[in-house]
Design a protein around this motif. Sequence first.
Motif, short mmCIF file in Angstrom:
data_model
loop_
_atom_site.label_atom_id
_atom_site.label_comp_id
_atom_site.label_asym_id
_atom_site.label_seq_id
_atom_site.Cartn_x
_atom_site.Cartn_y
_atom_site.Cartn_z
N GLY A 30 39.72 36.91 35.32
CA GLY A 30 40.17 38.05 36.10
C GLY A 30 41.25 37.76 37.13
O GLY A 30 41.40 38.51 38.09
N THR A 41 44.87 37.71 38.88
CA THR A 41 45.97 38.68 38.90
C THR A 41 47.27 37.93 38.63
O THR A 41 47.62 36.99 39.33
CB THR A 41 46.05 39.41 40.24
OG1 THR A 41 44.83 40.14 40.43
CG2 THR A 41 47.22 40.38 40.28
N ASN A 53 40.94 37.35 30.64
CA ASN A 53 40.90 38.72 31.15
C ASN A 53 41.71 38.91 32.43
O ASN A 53 41.18 39.42 33.43
CB ASN A 53 39.44 39.14 31.38
CG ASN A 53 38.64 39.09 30.11
OD1 ASN A 53 39.07 39.56 29.07
ND2 ASN A 53 37.46 38.50 30.19
N THR A 97 44.39 40.47 35.14
CA THR A 97 44.96 41.75 35.52
C THR A 97 46.47 41.52 35.61
O THR A 97 46.91 40.63 36.32
CB THR A 97 44.43 42.22 36.88
OG1 THR A 97 43.02 42.39 36.77
CG2 THR A 97 45.09 43.51 37.32
#
Length: 134
Positions: free
Chosen positions: A70, A72, A97, A99
């Motif tokens: 997750g 960024t 995964n 962002t």
Amino acid sequence: MAPRTSSNMGNGQFTVNIGVCQGPTPIAGVVTIPAQGVAYWAAQGLGAYKEENGEVSRIHAATFSKDDEGLTIVAPRPQNRGDTLRRTQAFIDKYKNPTLVSLGSSIKLMLIAEGSAHVYPRLHDTCERDTCAA
């Protein structure tokens, strides 16, 4: 170094960058985002700061592992740059995964500096002035 204005003026994502280098070493820099009323600055040995809505805060890049889920990732807005676009996507695909935030100008570097983003895959040329200021 001379001040530089980025080329994203039509979308409000432009920055004004001023950097001071001593030889190849950046020693101070200022990046403003006029449309957002935000300014960042840093100086060697003094730390990095952000001013927004009249409040000044010290900023730090985030601590993370490339294996974290997750993260960024900030990347340039998609443009038809052929191989660079493919290499950027291949780079991003290595993360779990993530962002993805697509932005123009030096704003991406400022998100890294303040810790709200983790990775910036810059896989093509950049301007020394932008790098020095940011």
